[in-house]
Design a protein around this motif. Structure first.
Motif, short mmCIF file in Angstrom:
data_model
loop_
_atom_site.label_atom_id
_atom_site.label_comp_id
_atom_site.label_asym_id
_atom_site.label_seq_id
_atom_site.Cartn_x
_atom_site.Cartn_y
_atom_site.Cartn_z
N LEU A 11 18.43 29.25 105.44
CA LEU A 11 19.28 29.40 104.09
C LEU A 11 18.02 28.90 102.88
N GLY A 12 16.10 29.03 103.45
CA GLY A 12 15.15 29.57 102.72
C GLY A 12 14.58 28.26 102.53
N VAL A 13 14.86 27.40 103.27
CA VAL A 13 13.85 26.55 103.50
C VAL A 13 12.72 26.00 103.62
N PRO A 14 11.59 25.88 103.41
CA PRO A 14 9.57 26.36 103.69
C PRO A 14 9.91 25.50 105.46
N ARG A 15 9.10 25.60 106.10
CA ARG A 15 8.27 25.43 107.37
C ARG A 15 7.71 24.45 107.66
N SER A 16 6.81 24.61 106.44
CA SER A 16 6.00 22.70 107.03
C SER A 16 6.27 22.23 105.86
N THR A 17 6.17 21.00 107.13
CA THR A 17 6.42 19.72 105.70
C THR A 17 5.52 19.22 104.35
N PRO A 18 4.69 19.69 103.98
CA PRO A 18 4.24 19.15 102.92
C PRO A 18 5.15 20.33 101.68
N ALA A 19 4.92 21.45 102.33
CA ALA A 19 4.99 22.36 101.24
C ALA A 19 7.14 22.15 100.97
N ALA A 20 7.87 21.50 102.15
CA ALA A 20 8.70 21.93 101.60
C ALA A 20 9.84 20.29 101.14
N ALA A 21 8.31 19.14 101.50
CA ALA A 21 8.19 18.42 100.31
C ALA A 21 8.07 18.28 99.08
N ARG A 22 7.46 19.18 99.02
CA ARG A 22 7.01 19.80 96.86
C ARG A 22 8.27 20.50 96.26
N VAL A 23 8.36 20.89 97.43
CA VAL A 23 9.87 21.69 96.49
C VAL A 23 11.10 20.62 95.95
N ALA A 24 11.17 20.06 97.42
CA ALA A 24 12.12 19.09 97.25
C ALA A 24 11.81 18.08 95.20
N LEU A 25 10.71 18.33 94.75
CA LEU A 25 9.70 17.74 93.81
C LEU A 25 10.62 18.78 92.47
N HIS A 26 10.02 20.21 92.45
CA HIS A 26 9.76 20.53 92.08
C HIS A 26 10.36 22.35 92.50
N GLY A 27 11.45 21.93 93.00
CA GLY A 27 11.70 23.47 93.28
C GLY A 27 13.52 23.28 92.67
N ALA A 28 13.88 24.90 93.02
CA ALA A 28 15.28 24.91 92.25
C ALA A 28 16.37 24.96 92.92
N VAL A 29 17.80 24.42 91.96
CA VAL A 29 18.48 24.26 92.88
C VAL A 29 19.90 25.52 93.20
N ARG A 30 19.81 26.09 94.29
CA ARG A 30 20.70 27.28 94.38
C ARG A 30 21.99 26.91 94.78
N ARG A 31 23.62 27.25 93.76
CA ARG A 31 24.44 26.91 94.72
C ARG A 31 24.67 28.37 95.95
N LEU A 32 25.32 27.60 96.97
CA LEU A 32 25.11 28.45 98.66
C LEU A 32 26.95 27.38 99.20
N ASP A 33 27.56 29.14 99.25
CA ASP A 33 28.59 29.65 99.70
C ASP A 33 29.43 28.06 100.91
N LEU A 34 30.60 27.66 101.27
CA LEU A 34 30.26 27.35 102.38
C LEU A 34 31.63 27.46 103.01
N LEU A 35 32.07 27.57 104.58
CA LEU A 35 33.08 28.10 105.08
C LEU A 35 33.07 26.51 105.45
N VAL A 36 34.93 25.80 104.78
CA VAL A 36 35.92 24.44 105.59
C VAL A 36 37.00 25.09 106.25
N ASP A 37 36.85 24.32 107.04
CA ASP A 37 38.35 24.52 108.04
C ASP A 37 39.50 24.03 108.24
N ASP A 38 40.21 24.02 108.84
CA ASP A 38 41.69 23.47 108.10
C ASP A 38 41.77 22.14 108.72
N SER A 39 40.76 21.38 109.69
CA SER A 39 40.48 20.11 110.11
C SER A 39 39.57 19.43 109.23
#
Length: 246
Positions: A86-114
């Motif tokens: 999905l594009g989440v960074p692999r390193s912990t510090p980089a991903a934490a910085r993205v949580a603070l300063h990244g941009a929101v991307r709207r993603l599709d979802l598959l939903v089943d009948d349950s």
């Protein structure tokens, strides 16, 4: 399981925002903590299962469209394949910085009948993952295995596959596999018959039925079921990603 990565993530997040840290000891505590988030934006520290649990809970509460999620990946790499795809960074510090300063991307979802959700690829029929031999044993026995063992034939299923009501496969023709992937607001459907060319289609809903079958989604094996319908929800949820990826 990885206290050092959790500590690093907490330090980065707390240095850049007013953060409330929750360390739930059970799925029930996890649900309660998420329900009490108030106006705070949830940041999940964990693997694909933690992300999927969060999305599933918010979907069931019909709160998925509100705000966005962030993920700081913690865990073995094979438990983070969905997150990285999905594009989440692999390193912990980089991903934490993205949580603070990244941009929101709207993603599709598959939903089943349950009311289950799928973030990544859906594979039908689902089969257990192969078990790898220990390296020492494999190194010793490689030549003998090559001599004595023949590759097992690919498993086949007899399933009926419909995409927006259009029949792509039926129970009278063996099926090696089916892949469904949400892309661009629709589902990309790929059917692999056992003795016919591969078929491709795009659809809003996909229905699979037939004898008891299992399916694999987001690394989890589900079933057996006899019928299941998946519907694409375009832009159903938001994930905070690096600016260039979003």
């Amino acid at each position: 399981m990885d206290g050092e990565s959790v500590r690093i993530a907490k330090d980065v997040l707390s240095a850049g925002a007013e953060a409330k840290i929750c360390l739930p000891d059970s799925p029930e505590e996890f649900s309660r903590a998420l329900a009490r988030r108030g106006s705070r934006r949830p940041v999940v520290l964990g693997d694909d299962r933690a992300l999927l649990r969060t999305v599933a809970l918010l979907h069931r509460e019909r709160e998925l469209a509100e705000g966005a999620l962030s993920l700081v990946p913690i865990g073995p790499q094979d438990a983070l394949e969905v997150a990285h795809a999905l594009g989440v960074p692999r390193s912990t510090p980089a991903a934490a910085r993205v949580a603070l300063h990244g941009a929101v991307r709207r993603l599709d979802l598959l939903v089943d009948d349950s009311d289950g959700v799928v973030l990544g690829d859906l594979l039908v029929p689902g089969v257990p993952l192969p078990v790898a031999a220990a390296p020492s044993v494999w190194g010793t026995c490689r030549s003998l295995v090559r001599t004595l063992v023949r590759p097992a034939p690919a498993p086949v299923a007899r399933l009926r596959v419909e995409a927006d009501g259009i029949l792509l496969a039926d129970v009278d023709a063996p099926l090696e596999g089916l892949t469904v992937r949400p892309v661009g607001g629709t589902a990309e459907v790929t059917v692999h018959p056992a003795s016919a060319p591969t078929r491709h289609a795009t659809a809003g809903t996909v229905t699979v039925s037939g004898p008891d079958f299992r399916y694999r989604a987001d690394g989890r094996l589900t079933g057996p079921v006899r019928r299941r319908t998946w519907t694409v929800r375009a832009g159903a949820w938001g994930l905070t990603l690096p600016v260039e990826a979003a």
